[in-house]
Design a protein around this motif. Structure first.
Motif, PDB file in Angstrom:
ATOM      1  N   LYS A 216      46.701  40.715  39.092  1.00  0.00           N
ATOM      2  CA  LYS A 216      46.323  41.495  37.917  1.00  0.00           C
ATOM      3  C   LYS A 216      47.551  41.737  37.053  1.00  0.00           C
ATOM      4  CE  LYS A 216      43.719  45.591  36.507  1.00  0.00           C
ATOM      5  NZ  LYS A 216      42.969  46.797  36.967  1.00  0.00           N
TER       6      LYS A 216
ATOM      7  N   LEU B  47      44.950  33.565  37.998  1.00  0.00           N
ATOM      8  CA  LEU B  47      44.792  32.909  39.293  1.00  0.00           C
ATOM      9  C   LEU B  47      45.960  31.973  39.562  1.00  0.00           C
ATOM     10  CD1 LEU B  47      40.981  32.116  38.905  1.00  0.00           C
ATOM     11  CD2 LEU B  47      42.033  34.036  40.118  1.00  0.00           C
TER      12      LEU B  47
ATOM     13  N   ALA C 160      44.375  36.045  43.124  1.00  0.00           N
ATOM     14  CA  ALA C 160      44.281  36.729  41.843  1.00  0.00           C
ATOM     15  C   ALA C 160      45.411  37.757  41.715  1.00  0.00           C
ATOM     16  CB  ALA C 160      42.931  37.421  41.707  1.00  0.00           C
TER      17      ALA C 160
ATOM     18  N   THR D  75      43.184  29.818  45.301  1.00  0.00           N
ATOM     19  CA  THR D  75      43.957  30.697  44.434  1.00  0.00           C
ATOM     20  C   THR D  75      44.072  32.107  45.010  1.00  0.00           C
ATOM     21  OG1 THR D  75      42.007  31.386  43.158  1.00  0.00           O
ATOM     22  CG2 THR D  75      43.202  29.436  42.388  1.00  0.00           C
TER      23      THR D  75
ATOM     24  N   ASN E  79      42.909  39.169  35.456  1.00  0.00           N
ATOM     25  CA  ASN E  79      43.142  38.708  36.822  1.00  0.00           C
ATOM     26  C   ASN E  79      43.451  37.209  36.740  1.00  0.00           C
ATOM     27  OD1 ASN E  79      42.855  41.008  38.497  1.00  0.00           O
ATOM     28  ND2 ASN E  79      40.643  40.967  38.154  1.00  0.00           N
TER      29      ASN E  79
ATOM     30  N   PRO F  77      40.862  32.586  34.395  1.00  0.00           N
ATOM     31  CA  PRO F  77      39.619  32.439  35.191  1.00  0.00           C
ATOM     32  C   PRO F  77      38.571  31.552  34.553  1.00  0.00           C
ATOM     33  CG  PRO F  77      40.325  34.739  35.115  1.00  0.00           C
ATOM     34  CD  PRO F  77      41.217  33.997  34.162  1.00  0.00           C
TER      35      PRO F  77
END
Length: 371
Positions: free
Chosen positions: A309, A353, A307, A305, A351, A296
């Motif tokens: 995790k 991307l 995200a 994008t 997170n 990020p």
């Protein structure tokens, strides 16, 4: 100089098919690289062209001349082997001059060619030495010089850099590429190293199990692979692959990867949305390259994008890049290539991307590219 044509070429060793119906045209003056894993048929294809193996079926032409039934010495080719194959009892000069002596070329012309090739390769001071007195890089230059003096129509090279250390390989790649530019002669080069293939070849022929998978420019192979094998073989670290399912998100077709929904309406092949083969009829695999996954902190502008995790399992700091191995809560593992300035710790939850414009979609069973 000459072009090279493989026309429906097959090579069998008893019940084993080493090369299966190979059709390939190599242009005059082109640098063509055969690449693929061990046992894919790349070296056998080169040996068929050289005349070191006989063809089971099909035809090979150099220029307009079929060469199936010609001996290696009559094919107007010169080959550099992986082992270099230098005569240990001969000096460098004698090794380079030997093939010319067999052709009956006059001593003055032989001396001119050998000294010219030695100057071109920077080995003039080594001409009196025996191979055992040379380093690996010097032996490689002598082997190339022995090929140059013959002034062949086609140069054949079978993994000539595999015995060199990493630094010498980089230097030798540059030297061979420059040599091709200077000589403007057809080069056919075999390697298992896709970095060599990408940096040296005008075009690359990717092989698997004796079958030509795709032949294209390095850029097109990287950006537009024709199937999962090519997509996974070209690029390092390799492309990430994930099994995905059809889903609907806000009324639009999407891909479901564990708990993540990836909307792809702008990139969905038309035949998958209107009739014919439907999205849910086929098992699907999603692909994304590590360089299209971002931290990020270092996201380029204007990138769309999603995200994901994930937890950091392993880090590899390469200096100019950071290779990060990650795993989601659903035990989906993938690799990312981050900006080296990114602050990342092992065990950290991130997170990350994904660039949705750089996703690939494959038919899992056929392994063909859909998107």
């Amino acid at each position: 100089m000459a072009s090279v044509t493989f026309e429906q070429v097959t090579k069998r060793f008893d019940d084993f098919v080493a090369v299966n119906n190979l059709n390939l045209e190599i242009e005059d003056g082109e640098f063509l690289v055969f690449v693929g894993p061990s046992g894919c048929g790349k070296t056998t294809s080169l040996r068929l062209l050289a005349g070191l193996e006989s063809i089971t079926a099909g035809q090979i032409c150099i220029g307009d001349r079929p060469v199936n039934h010609l001996s290696p010495k009559d094919r107007d080719i010169a080959m550099v082997f992986q082992s270099y194959a230098l005569y240990p009892h001969m000096s460098v000069y004698e090794n380079m001059a030997f093939s010319l002596q067999l052709q009956g070329i006059k001593k003055g012309e032989i001396r001119k060619r050998v000294q010219g090739a030695a100057a071109q390769l920077g080995i003039e001071k080594l001409l009196h030495r025996k191979p055992k007195e040379l380093s690996g890089g010097q032996r490689q230059r002598v082997a190339v010089g022995r090929a140059i003096v013959r002034k062949p129509a086609v140069f054949l090279m079978d993994e000539p850099l595999s015995n060199l250390d990493a630094k010498l390989r980089v230097q030798a790649r540059k030297e061979i590429s420059k040599l091709h530019q200077d000589l403007n002669t057809t080069f056919v080069y075999v390697t298992h190293d896709q970095v060599e293939a990408m940096t040296m070849g005008d075009r690359i022929a990717v092989m698997k199990d004796g079958i030509l998978q795709q032949v294209d420019s390095p850029s097109n192979l990287y950006n537009h692979p024709s199937n999962m094998f090519v997509a996974g073989f070209i690029g390092s670290p390799a492309m990430n692959f994930f099994e995905v399912e059809q889903a609907i998100s806000n009324g639009k077709p999407s891909l479901k990867l564990a708990e993540n929904l990836i909307s792809i309406p702008d990139y969905l092949p038309q035949f998958m949305v209107d009739g014919g083969v439907t999205f849910k009829d086929r098992p699907l695999t999603l692909g994304i390259r590590p360089e299209d996954i971002y931290h990020p902190q270092y996201l380029p502008a204007d990138i769309v994008t999603i995200a994901i995790k994930a937890t950091v399992n392993l880090l590899e700091m390469m200096g100019n890049e950071l290779i990060v191995y990650l795993e989601t809560a659903n035990q989906i593992e993938f690799v990312a290539r981050f900006d080296p300035r990114a602050t990342v710790k092992q065990g950290e939850a991130l997170n990350v991307l994904w660039d949705v414009n750089r996703l690939y979609l494959f038919d899992r069973e056929m392994e063909t590219v859909l998107m």
